[in-house]
Design an enzyme around this catalytic site. Structure first.
Site, PDB file in Angstrom:
ATOM      1  N   ALA A  62       0.840  -1.205   0.000  1.00  0.00           N
ATOM      2  CA  ALA A  62       0.000   0.000   0.000  1.00  0.00           C
ATOM      3  C   ALA A  62       0.870   1.247   0.000  1.00  0.00           C
ATOM      4  O   ALA A  62       1.647   1.485   0.917  1.00  0.00           O
ATOM      5  CB  ALA A  62      -0.919   0.001   1.219  1.00  0.00           C
ATOM      6  N   GLN A 104       0.055  -1.024  -5.351  1.00  0.00           N
ATOM      7  CA  GLN A 104      -1.249  -0.713  -4.776  1.00  0.00           C
ATOM      8  C   GLN A 104      -1.281   0.759  -4.370  1.00  0.00           C
ATOM      9  O   GLN A 104      -0.456   1.204  -3.566  1.00  0.00           O
ATOM     10  CB  GLN A 104      -1.527  -1.589  -3.557  1.00  0.00           C
ATOM     11  CG  GLN A 104      -2.942  -1.407  -2.999  1.00  0.00           C
ATOM     12  CD  GLN A 104      -3.176  -2.244  -1.758  1.00  0.00           C
ATOM     13  OE1 GLN A 104      -2.591  -1.977  -0.708  1.00  0.00           O
ATOM     14  NE2 GLN A 104      -4.030  -3.254  -1.871  1.00  0.00           N
ATOM     15  N   HIS A 181      -6.697   0.391  -3.665  1.00  0.00           N
ATOM     16  CA  HIS A 181      -6.967  -0.250  -2.378  1.00  0.00           C
ATOM     17  C   HIS A 181      -8.339   0.181  -1.862  1.00  0.00           C
ATOM     18  O   HIS A 181      -8.520   1.295  -1.385  1.00  0.00           O
ATOM     19  CB  HIS A 181      -5.886   0.148  -1.380  1.00  0.00           C
ATOM     20  CG  HIS A 181      -5.806  -0.748  -0.177  1.00  0.00           C
ATOM     21  ND1 HIS A 181      -6.736  -1.730   0.103  1.00  0.00           N
ATOM     22  CD2 HIS A 181      -4.881  -0.822   0.838  1.00  0.00           C
ATOM     23  CE1 HIS A 181      -6.404  -2.353   1.217  1.00  0.00           C
ATOM     24  NE2 HIS A 181      -5.279  -1.825   1.681  1.00  0.00           N
ATOM     25  N   HIS A 184      -9.948  -3.398   3.795  1.00  0.00           N
ATOM     26  CA  HIS A 184      -9.264  -3.406   5.088  1.00  0.00           C
ATOM     27  C   HIS A 184      -9.480  -2.163   5.948  1.00  0.00           C
ATOM     28  O   HIS A 184      -8.650  -1.831   6.797  1.00  0.00           O
ATOM     29  CB  HIS A 184      -7.766  -3.663   4.884  1.00  0.00           C
ATOM     30  CG  HIS A 184      -7.501  -4.974   4.209  1.00  0.00           C
ATOM     31  ND1 HIS A 184      -6.339  -5.245   3.543  1.00  0.00           N
ATOM     32  CD2 HIS A 184      -8.280  -6.079   4.069  1.00  0.00           C
ATOM     33  CE1 HIS A 184      -6.379  -6.461   3.022  1.00  0.00           C
ATOM     34  NE2 HIS A 184      -7.559  -6.990   3.339  1.00  0.00           N
ATOM     35  N   TYR A 186      -9.634   1.016   5.109  1.00  0.00           N
ATOM     36  CA  TYR A 186      -8.991   2.261   4.714  1.00  0.00           C
ATOM     37  C   TYR A 186     -10.006   3.129   3.965  1.00  0.00           C
ATOM     38  O   TYR A 186     -11.187   2.807   3.922  1.00  0.00           O
ATOM     39  CB  TYR A 186      -7.711   1.968   3.947  1.00  0.00           C
ATOM     40  CG  TYR A 186      -6.728   1.167   4.796  1.00  0.00           C
ATOM     41  CD1 TYR A 186      -6.338   1.648   6.050  1.00  0.00           C
ATOM     42  CD2 TYR A 186      -6.241  -0.071   4.386  1.00  0.00           C
ATOM     43  CE1 TYR A 186      -5.475   0.920   6.858  1.00  0.00           C
ATOM     44  CE2 TYR A 186      -5.378  -0.807   5.192  1.00  0.00           C
ATOM     45  CZ  TYR A 186      -5.000  -0.308   6.434  1.00  0.00           C
ATOM     46  OH  TYR A 186      -4.156  -1.027   7.245  1.00  0.00           O
ATOM     47  N   ARG A 329       1.733 -14.209   3.763  1.00  0.00           N
ATOM     48  CA  ARG A 329       2.701 -14.650   4.764  1.00  0.00           C
ATOM     49  C   ARG A 329       3.572 -15.796   4.255  1.00  0.00           C
ATOM     50  O   ARG A 329       4.743 -15.915   4.634  1.00  0.00           O
ATOM     51  CB  ARG A 329       1.976 -15.065   6.043  1.00  0.00           C
ATOM     52  CG  ARG A 329       1.360 -13.893   6.797  1.00  0.00           C
ATOM     53  CD  ARG A 329       0.534 -14.367   7.992  1.00  0.00           C
ATOM     54  NE  ARG A 329       0.002 -13.259   8.762  1.00  0.00           N
ATOM     55  CZ  ARG A 329      -1.111 -12.595   8.476  1.00  0.00           C
ATOM     56  NH1 ARG A 329      -1.813 -12.938   7.404  1.00  0.00           N
ATOM     57  NH2 ARG A 329      -1.536 -11.599   9.235  1.00  0.00           N
TER      58      ARG A 329
END
Length: 359
Positions: A62, A104, A181, A184, A186, A329
Site C-alpha cells: 500500500a 497498490q 486499495h 481493510h 482504509y 505470509r
C-alpha cells in the site's frame, strides 16, 4: 500443465503464472527528510528476492497517494517525482527476472497515522511524526484511534485527483499493473460501508452514494492508466458484521459496477473496517468470497487468505474458484515458493541462471 503455472493475460499484459504476491506493508520507509516515503535497499532486496523466486506478479505494498494517505509515517508514498526515481530501481529488477511489477495505490483514511506494528501500532499524534486522520464521517475505528476529520466534498475531489496523479507516477516508475486499495478499513472501504459512512450528502446513505467515491477514483485512475495495462481493485468482501456493514451481496453488485468502469480483476479479501469482530480464520477461509464473485459475475478474481500449499493453490484454480492466488505470509516465509511449487506440480517457472544448480 499445472493450472498454477499457466500464463494469464489481462488486456495486453501476460503474467507468466498464477502465483502472485499481494501488497504487504513493510513499514520501513524514511518517515521524514528528502527521501520520505521512498523505497530503499530493504524494499529492493525484499521484492527482488520474491521475483528471483519465480513469483509471477508482485504488487508493491500500500503506497500513499498523499502524505496523510499513509497508514504510518514509515510507509511508502508516490506523491512526488523523487519517489518515482526510487521505484524505478525495483521495477527494472523485477522485469529483468520475468516478474510483472504492480503497485497498490492507497489512502488509509481513518486508520492513518499509526506506529510500526512491532512497536505496538498505536496511533501517533503530530508530536510523534503523526497527523490528523481523514474519513467520510467523524467515526473512529476503535477507542484507540482518533476521530477522523469529516471530508468535505472539495477534499473528496482532491483525493480523487491524488489517486490519478499517483497512477501517472506509477506508470512513469515502470509499473505494469495498478491496484486501487478499497479494502481493510482504509478510506475507500470507509465510504463503502454504512458502518463507517454516516454521511447524508451524495457520498452517503444509499448503495449508489456510498460507492460513488470508489467509482470516481476508478474512473480517474482508468483515465490516466493506459488502455493496454490492467487495473485491479482490492475489496474486503465483508465487514464480518451481522448487520449494518458491507456484505458479500454488496461485493457481488460492486464487482459488476467496477467492471463496467474499467476494472480488470477483483482482489478479494475481507475485514478490517470494524473492530472487535470474530473472523473464522482457517486455510483458504476467504476463498469462498472470491469464488462467489467469479460464479456470479464475469469479472476475473484473485483469492487470498491462508493459502500455503501448492496442491491447495492448484485446487482453487482447477475448481474455478479464482483465476489466480495471492500468497502473503507464505511468501514472507518462502521467497522461492513458486519454484518449489513448480517442482511439486510439474509446472514451469523461470529460474535465474545464478540459481540453476538448485533445480
Amino acid at each position: 500443465m499445472s493450472a498454477l503455472f499457466e500464463p494469464f493475460t489481462l488486456r495486453d499484459l501476460t503474467i507468466p503464472n498464477r502465483v502472485w504476491m499481494p501488497p504487504m506493508c513493510q513499514y520501513s520507509a524514511a518517515p521524514e527528510g528528502p527521501d520520505v516515503g521512498a523505497p530503499h535497499d530493504w524494499h529492493f532486496a525484499h521484492y527482488g528476492a520474491r521475483a528471483a523466486g519465480g513469483t509471477g506478479l508482485i504488487i508493491v505494498e500500500a503506497t500513499g497517494v498523499s502524505p496523510e494517505g499513509r497508514i504510518s509515517p514509515y510507509d511508502l508514498g508516490i506523491w512526488s517525482d523523487t519517489q518515482v526515481e526510487a521505484f524505478r530501481r525495483i521495477t527494472r529488477f523485477l522485469v529483468a527476472q520475468g516478474t510483472v511489477p504492480g503497485i497498490q495505490l492507497a489512502h488509509a483514511g481513518r486508520k492513518a497515522s499509526t506506529d510500526q506494528p512491532w512497536k505496538g501500532g498505536a496511533p501517533l499524534g503530530p508530536d510523534a511524526l503523526g497527523w490528523q486522520p481523514l474519513g467520510p464521517s467523524p467515526v473512529s475505528f476503535d477507542e484507540r484511534h482518533a476521530v477522523p476529520t469529516e471530508l468535505t466534498v472539495t477534499q473528496i475531489k482532491e483525493i480523487v485527483r491524488q489517486f490519478a496523479d499517483a497512477a501517472r507516477r506509477a506508470l512513469a516508475a515502470g509499473f505494469e499493473v495498478a491496484e486501487i486499495h478499497g479494502a481493510h478499513g482504509y478510506l475507500i472501504a470507509n465510504f463503502l460501508s454504512p458502518h463507517s459512512n454516516r454521511r447524508t450528502d451524495e457520498y452517503g446513505g444509499s448503495y449508489a452514494n456510498r460507492t460513488r467515491f470508489a467509482l470516481e477514483v476508478v474512473d480517474a485512475v482508468r483515465e490516466v492508466w493506459p488502455d493496454d495495462k490492467p487495473l485491479f481493485f482490492r475489496i474486503s468482501a465483508t465487514d464480518w458484521l451481522d448487520e449494518g456493514g458491507w456484505t458479500p451481496d454488496d461485493t457481488v453488485r460492486l464487482a459488476s459496477d467496477l467492471q463496467a468502469h474499467g476494472i480488470d480483476l477483483l482482489d478479494v479479501s475481507t475485514g478490517g473496517n470494524a473492530a472487535g469482530v470474530h473472523i473464522p480464520t482457517g486455510p483458504g477461509y476467504q476463498v469462498p468470497f472470491a469464488a462467489r464473485v467469479k460464479a456470479e459475475t464475469s469479472l476475473p478474481v484473485a483469492a487470498v487468505g491462508m493459502i500455503t500449499e501448492p496442491e491447495q493453490a492448484e485446487k482453487i484454480l482447477v475448481n474455478g474458484e479464482a483465476d489466480a492466488v495471492l500468497l502473503g505470509r507464505e511468501l514472507l516465509r518462502s521467497p522461492s515458493w513458486a519454484r518449489q511449487a513448480a517442482r511439486e506440480l510439474g509446472g514451469d517457472v523461470r529460474v535465474p541462471e545464478q540459481y540453476h544448480r538448485s533445480v
